[in-house]
Design a protein around this motif. Sequence first.
Motif, mmCIF file in Angstrom:
data_model
loop_
_atom_site.group_PDB
_atom_site.id
_atom_site.type_symbol
_atom_site.label_atom_id
_atom_site.label_comp_id
_atom_site.label_asym_id
_atom_site.label_seq_id
_atom_site.Cartn_x
_atom_site.Cartn_y
_atom_site.Cartn_z
ATOM 1 N N PHE A 49 0.838 -1.206 0.000
ATOM 2 C CA PHE A 49 0.000 0.000 0.000
ATOM 3 C C PHE A 49 0.868 1.249 0.000
ATOM 4 C CE2 PHE A 49 -2.255 3.321 2.433
ATOM 5 C CZ PHE A 49 -3.292 3.554 1.545
ATOM 6 N N GLY A 50 1.996 1.213 0.741
ATOM 7 C CA GLY A 50 2.922 2.343 0.724
ATOM 8 C C GLY A 50 3.474 2.614 -0.661
ATOM 9 N N VAL A 51 3.829 1.537 -1.396
ATOM 10 C CA VAL A 51 4.297 1.703 -2.778
ATOM 11 C C VAL A 51 3.195 2.329 -3.624
ATOM 12 C CG1 VAL A 51 5.155 0.507 -4.822
ATOM 13 C CG2 VAL A 51 5.885 -0.242 -2.557
ATOM 14 N N LEU A 52 1.955 1.895 -3.393
ATOM 15 C CA LEU A 52 0.824 2.461 -4.131
ATOM 16 C C LEU A 52 0.691 3.955 -3.863
ATOM 17 C CD1 LEU A 52 -1.654 1.500 -5.926
ATOM 18 C CD2 LEU A 52 -2.971 1.615 -3.816
ATOM 19 N N LEU A 53 0.876 4.384 -2.609
ATOM 20 C CA LEU A 53 0.817 5.811 -2.299
ATOM 21 C C LEU A 53 1.920 6.577 -3.024
ATOM 22 C CD1 LEU A 53 0.078 5.930 1.547
ATOM 23 C CD2 LEU A 53 -1.522 6.151 -0.348
ATOM 24 N N LEU A 54 3.127 6.009 -3.062
ATOM 25 C CA LEU A 54 4.230 6.669 -3.773
ATOM 26 C C LEU A 54 3.937 6.726 -5.269
ATOM 27 C CD1 LEU A 54 7.320 5.120 -1.944
ATOM 28 C CD2 LEU A 54 6.097 7.235 -1.436
ATOM 29 N N GLU A 55 3.276 5.706 -5.794
ATOM 30 C CA GLU A 55 2.890 5.705 -7.207
ATOM 31 C C GLU A 55 1.880 6.816 -7.488
ATOM 32 O OE1 GLU A 55 1.215 2.427 -10.484
ATOM 33 O OE2 GLU A 55 1.440 1.901 -8.377
ATOM 34 N N ILE A 56 0.933 7.009 -6.573
ATOM 35 C CA ILE A 56 -0.061 8.080 -6.719
ATOM 36 C C ILE A 56 0.617 9.449 -6.689
ATOM 37 C CG2 ILE A 56 -1.974 9.222 -5.522
ATOM 38 C CD1 ILE A 56 -2.961 6.454 -4.681
ATOM 39 N N LEU A 57 1.621 9.608 -5.832
ATOM 40 C CA LEU A 57 2.289 10.898 -5.661
ATOM 41 C C LEU A 57 3.266 11.217 -6.793
ATOM 42 C CD1 LEU A 57 2.945 10.668 -1.850
ATOM 43 C CD2 LEU A 57 1.712 12.536 -2.945
#
Length: 667
Positions: free
Chosen positions: A550-558
């Motif tokens: 999920f953290g990687v997903l947040l970085l992908e969104i940012l």
Amino acid sequence: MEKTISISIYIFSFLLLLPFSYQQYSSNPDINALLTFKSASDLSNSLTTWNKSTNVCSWSGVSCIRNRVSHLNLEGLSLTGSFEALASLNELRILSLKQNYLSGSIPDLSKLKALKLLFLSHNNFSGEFPASVLTLYKLFRLDLSYNNFSGQIPANINHLTRLLTLRLEENQFSGPISTLNLPTLQDFNVSGNRFSGEIPQTLSRFPETAFQRNAVLCGSPLVQCKSITSDPSKPGAIASSLSPIGSTPAIVSSSPTEEPGVLTPISVSSHSGKGKLSLLAVIAIIIGDVLILALISGLLYYYFSRKMAGKSGNRKNSQLLETEKIVYSSSPFRSQQGSGFERGNLVFFEGIKRFELEDLLRASAEMLGKGGFGTAYKAVLDNGDVVAVKRLKEIQIGGKREVFEQHMDTLGKLRHGNVVSLKAYYFAGDEKLLVYEFMPNGSLFWLLHGNRGPGRTPIDWTTRLKIAAGVARGLGYIHHYSSQSPRLSHGNIKSTNVLIDSTGAPRLTDFGLSAFASPTIMSRSNGYRAPEASLDGRKFSHQKADIYAFGVLLLEILTGKCPLMSFEGGGSAGVDLPRWVQSVVREEWTAEVFDLELMRYKDIEEEMVGLLQIGMSCTSVSPDQRPSIGSVVRMIEELRGVEEVSPSYESFDSMSESPSFSEDRTV
């Protein structure tokens, strides 16, 4: 008469509004504090917009939340003196005063309980480490570099458990740093001080440049420490019991010396030629040159042939984006029929049969994408209903059909606004189908990465933050659906598994299938896989691995970057997204990590920084340092300005932290 009445009404309205306007400015404590600071420190009159005739939230360098000052960015304005007047801004979240001429000791900042970022570098501050900073428990970034601070670092700095940045370089701090224990740190530098002793193991992961120019500091990544047997009574003796191997206390050699314990370059002596090269040696050299040329030619041929093949094979490359769509004239689910075909039943979870198995077999299907657990199709039934069908592959069930059916029964009961509902499943022989409700608006992957070029409609910040919050809520529901052990995990979080429904809400799909994943699937790295999950034979928490993904997903969104792609400035291909973000942030705290498409929006810097901090915390290498899903939900909702969080999410942490409560199974 009418004109007189109109004038009277105007005057009366003005008189009514005047006290309200006066009260708005006079009762706001932030205005007086800012103007007091300006009169004392702005001798060059750089803050020309700061006056009572305008709204404080429109002043240069000032940002507000609910009409209270939350962000103060006053960098490089030649400000002098103290900033004690700003210490009363109790709603302040970000304070940056770097590159000024402020001096003296740091005032009492204990009232700034909401402060998250504090940048005071490149000033003339002096005195010891500011004790009041140690009470700011929400602090994420602390930069005191390039000042004249002295004294030791207090041991209770370890109470700042959220700290991601600690910059103390180019000061006069002294004493040991062996007590520093801040596992969450991502950006750390104490170079150019007077620290001594051994570098603790918790900080040895940072580069050598973070510790340089500290004469008696030793340990990894600097030189190894050794004991000192010098007589403390002699002049120049050092009281510390440790010093760098090969170094002489208080004496720095300007040239390399061969001392015991010092690694010196190995000198390679060349024998003087006693004669000319033999004919055999010449032939060997020529043959070697020919072989090297042939090898280089082969590599060049291979490179250009692959490049040409890549141009002609764009259709294959498009599988990376999972965009290929194939329309079948008949259902692909028929292929197992024929001799020896075992007929099964379509099992529905909602208690109402929506269609028969024959309806599904007759349906026309369009391939939506291929994933690790199988291929997904859009199936259009004869009556016009549309469902999504996943045809499972590479899953290990063996003869445990009952275990599979029990697990499907659990997954089929999951009903949440941010989770795709599993409607039915089919099990017969080697054919295993899962039937989901169809999501019409594609995936988060396509919103972020699709059609990156002219004509693209970028995904705005509000939508990205809404999606991040929705995914967190859906994941929290999955993690805490059952109080029994083992508890559920998603097991395959990635942007292609975040679908968008007809209302624009994010919905998690492909959940719970990792329970039957084959070693082939689990060994694949897709950029979202937690480091501990890649260690053969090691037990790990599936839910902690979900937090990492999920953290990687947040970085992908940012960032707008796909975890599978290479990055500019990130080195060779294969550098994953969390490592790239950490390297950029560690080099300098800039906006370089954020998606350029977000730069068009105003007043979102604090929210972007906040979400970045959450993403970096979730992708901590140590599973124990990752936050719980309940904490993640609350932090994201706080960024969105949601004052109240559903009680069900408030109970997440209390359940996880109970000593008698098993978090989830380990493998």
